[in-house]
Scaffold this motif. Structure first.
Motif, short mmCIF file in Angstrom:
data_model
loop_
_atom_site.label_atom_id
_atom_site.label_comp_id
_atom_site.label_asym_id
_atom_site.label_seq_id
_atom_site.Cartn_x
_atom_site.Cartn_y
_atom_site.Cartn_z
N TYR A 69 0.86 -1.04 0.15
CA TYR A 69 -0.12 0.15 -0.04
C TYR A 69 0.64 0.99 0.19
O TYR A 69 1.64 1.64 0.23
N ARG A 70 0.08 2.64 -0.35
CA ARG A 70 0.72 3.65 -0.11
C ARG A 70 -0.51 4.44 -0.09
O ARG A 70 -1.79 4.13 -0.14
N ARG A 71 -0.16 5.74 0.53
CA ARG A 71 -1.80 6.52 0.98
C ARG A 71 -0.88 7.68 0.74
O ARG A 71 -0.28 8.40 1.16
N ALA A 72 -2.22 8.77 0.60
CA ALA A 72 -2.25 10.32 0.66
C ALA A 72 -2.36 10.26 1.77
O ALA A 72 -2.85 10.22 2.98
N GLY A 73 -2.17 11.75 2.53
CA GLY A 73 -2.09 12.21 3.78
C GLY A 73 -3.39 12.20 3.92
O GLY A 73 -4.40 12.45 3.35
N ASP A 74 -3.76 12.95 5.02
CA ASP A 74 -5.03 12.68 6.00
C ASP A 74 -5.32 14.23 5.83
O ASP A 74 -4.58 15.06 6.47
N MET A 94 -6.39 5.58 -0.02
CA MET A 94 -5.17 3.46 -0.38
C MET A 94 -4.79 3.28 -1.72
O MET A 94 -5.72 2.67 -2.24
N MET A 95 -3.84 3.48 -2.18
CA MET A 95 -3.37 2.19 -3.09
C MET A 95 -2.61 1.25 -2.10
O MET A 95 -2.48 1.23 -1.66
N ASN A 96 -3.61 0.10 -3.06
CA ASN A 96 -3.11 -1.57 -2.44
C ASN A 96 -3.27 -1.74 -3.44
O ASN A 96 -3.94 -2.29 -4.64
N VAL A 97 -2.46 -3.23 -3.62
CA VAL A 97 -2.66 -4.84 -4.30
C VAL A 97 -2.64 -5.85 -2.71
O VAL A 97 -1.93 -5.49 -2.31
N ASP A 98 -3.18 -6.95 -3.09
CA ASP A 98 -3.10 -7.75 -2.38
C ASP A 98 -3.05 -9.00 -3.70
O ASP A 98 -4.13 -9.61 -3.96
N PRO A 99 -1.69 -9.29 -3.14
CA PRO A 99 -0.95 -10.06 -4.68
C PRO A 99 -1.88 -12.06 -4.30
O PRO A 99 -2.06 -12.57 -5.62
N PHE A 100 -2.32 -12.61 -3.26
CA PHE A 100 -2.78 -13.64 -2.80
C PHE A 100 -4.42 -13.49 -2.59
O PHE A 100 -5.27 -14.53 -2.38
N GLU A 101 -5.00 -12.29 -2.94
CA GLU A 101 -6.86 -11.81 -2.96
C GLU A 101 -7.60 -12.69 -3.54
O GLU A 101 -6.91 -13.13 -4.96
N THR A 102 -8.41 -13.68 -2.84
CA THR A 102 -9.52 -14.07 -3.77
C THR A 102 -9.89 -13.81 -4.87
O THR A 102 -10.74 -14.33 -5.97
N PRO A 109 -3.04 -3.33 -8.43
CA PRO A 109 -3.25 -2.16 -7.88
C PRO A 109 -4.90 -1.42 -7.90
O PRO A 109 -4.94 -1.45 -9.28
N HIS A 110 -5.24 -0.75 -7.12
CA HIS A 110 -6.79 -0.10 -6.77
C HIS A 110 -6.30 0.69 -5.76
O HIS A 110 -5.36 0.77 -5.38
N ILE A 111 -7.48 1.56 -6.03
CA ILE A 111 -7.42 2.72 -4.79
C ILE A 111 -8.81 2.25 -3.59
O ILE A 111 -9.49 1.60 -4.44
N ASP A 112 -9.09 2.29 -2.48
CA ASP A 112 -9.84 1.65 -1.35
C ASP A 112 -9.93 3.30 -0.84
O ASP A 112 -8.92 4.42 -0.70
N LEU A 113 -10.81 4.27 -0.98
CA LEU A 113 -11.27 5.92 -0.99
C LEU A 113 -11.97 5.63 0.43
O LEU A 113 -13.57 5.34 0.41
N GLU A 114 -11.63 5.90 1.44
CA GLU A 114 -12.36 7.03 2.72
C GLU A 114 -12.93 7.54 2.23
O GLU A 114 -12.95 8.96 2.73
N VAL A 115 -14.50 8.17 3.00
CA VAL A 115 -14.85 8.89 1.61
C VAL A 115 -15.46 9.84 3.31
O VAL A 115 -15.19 11.02 3.07
N MET A 116 -15.23 9.27 4.25
CA MET A 116 -15.88 10.20 5.95
C MET A 116 -15.09 8.73 7.20
O MET A 116 -16.08 7.27 7.16
N ASP A 117 -14.37 9.34 8.01
CA ASP A 117 -14.20 8.15 8.79
C ASP A 117 -14.76 6.49 8.70
O ASP A 117 -16.09 6.72 9.03
N GLY A 118 -14.71 6.15 7.96
CA GLY A 118 -14.75 4.71 8.32
C GLY A 118 -15.82 3.58 7.19
O GLY A 118 -16.12 3.18 7.10
N ALA A 119 -16.00 4.72 6.19
CA ALA A 119 -17.06 4.57 5.43
C ALA A 119 -15.80 4.81 4.07
O ALA A 119 -15.43 6.38 3.46
N TRP A 120 -15.87 3.52 3.22
CA TRP A 120 -14.86 3.46 2.34
C TRP A 120 -15.74 2.85 0.45
O TRP A 120 -16.62 2.03 1.41
N ILE A 121 -15.08 3.06 -0.12
CA ILE A 121 -15.13 2.33 -1.63
C ILE A 121 -14.17 2.04 -1.63
O ILE A 121 -13.04 2.90 -2.44
#
Length: 163
Positions: A69-74, A94-102, A109-121
Motif C-alpha cells: 500500500y501507499r496512501r495520501a495524507g490525512d 489508499m493504493m493497494n495490491v493484495d497479491p493473494f486475494e481471492t 493495484p487499486h484505490i480504496d477511498l475513505e469518503v468519511m471516517d470509516g466509510a469506504w469505496i
C-alpha cells in the motif's frame, strides 16, 4: 489572498506528504512460506509500496495477510455527527495490491477511498477512481457557486437587518 488562508489553521487542507512513485526504482521481491498450505510463495511489491512487510519476519506467514500500500495524507474536517463537532477523516485514498486475494481485481493495484471516517469505496480501478474524482469535482463546482451566492446573500441580508 487565498480563501484557505482566511480559515483557522485546523480547517486548512495540507498538501499530502506523499513522495511521488519512482517508476525507475526496482520493486522489492519477497519469498515466504504460507502457514496454511506450507507452500513457498513469491511476490513482488507494487511500485511505491511503503509496507515494510514485517509479517514476513521469519519467512512464514498467511498469504492472505500480505498486501502492499501507499496512501495520501490525512485530511480531517470538524463534522457534527453526534451533537458536537469532531475531527473526522475525509477523502483518504489508499493504493493497494493484495497479491493473494481471492478477488482477482484486488490482485492489481487499486484505490480504496475513505469518503468519511470509516466509510469506504473499495476496489476502484483507474476508470472507477476517475469517475469518483469527476463526481466530487462536480460537487465542488456546485459548492463554489453556492459560496458565491452565500457571500452575495449575506451582504444583502446585512443591509436589510439593523443590528
Amino acid at each position: 489572498m487565498k480563501l484557505s488562508t482566511l480559515l483557522p489553521k485546523r480547517f486548512r487542507t495540507q498538501q499530502p506528504a506523499v513522495e511521488p512513485v519512482s517508476l525507475t526504482k526496482a520493486p522489492r521481491t519477497w519469498t515466504f512460506t504460507d502457514r496454511i498450505t506450507g507452500e513457498r510463495k513469491t511476490f513482488t511489491c507494487m511500485l511505491g509500496c511503503v509496507n515494510d512487510h514485517d509479517e514476513l519476519d521469519g519467512g512464514e506467514t498467511n498469504a492472505e495477510d500480505i498486501w502492499c500500500y501507499r496512501r495520501a495524507g490525512d485530511v480531517t474536517l470538524p463534522i457534527n455527527a453526534g451533537g458536537h463537532p469532531e475531527e473526522l477523516s475525509v477523502l483518504r485514498a489508499m493504493m493497494n495490491v493484495d497479491p493473494f486475494e481471492t478477488r482477482l481485481a484486488h490482485r492489481m493495484p487499486h484505490i480504496d477511498l475513505e469518503v468519511m471516517d470509516g466509510a469506504w469505496i473499495e476496489g476502484l480501478d483507474p476508470d472507477g477512481f476517475a469517475t469518483v474524482i469527476s463526481t466530487l469535482q462536480g460537487r465542488l463546482d456546485e459548492l463554489r457557486a453556492m459560496h458565491a451566492e452565500l457571500v452575495a446573500v449575506r451582504a444583502a441580508y446585512k443591509g436589510q437587518v439593523k443590528a
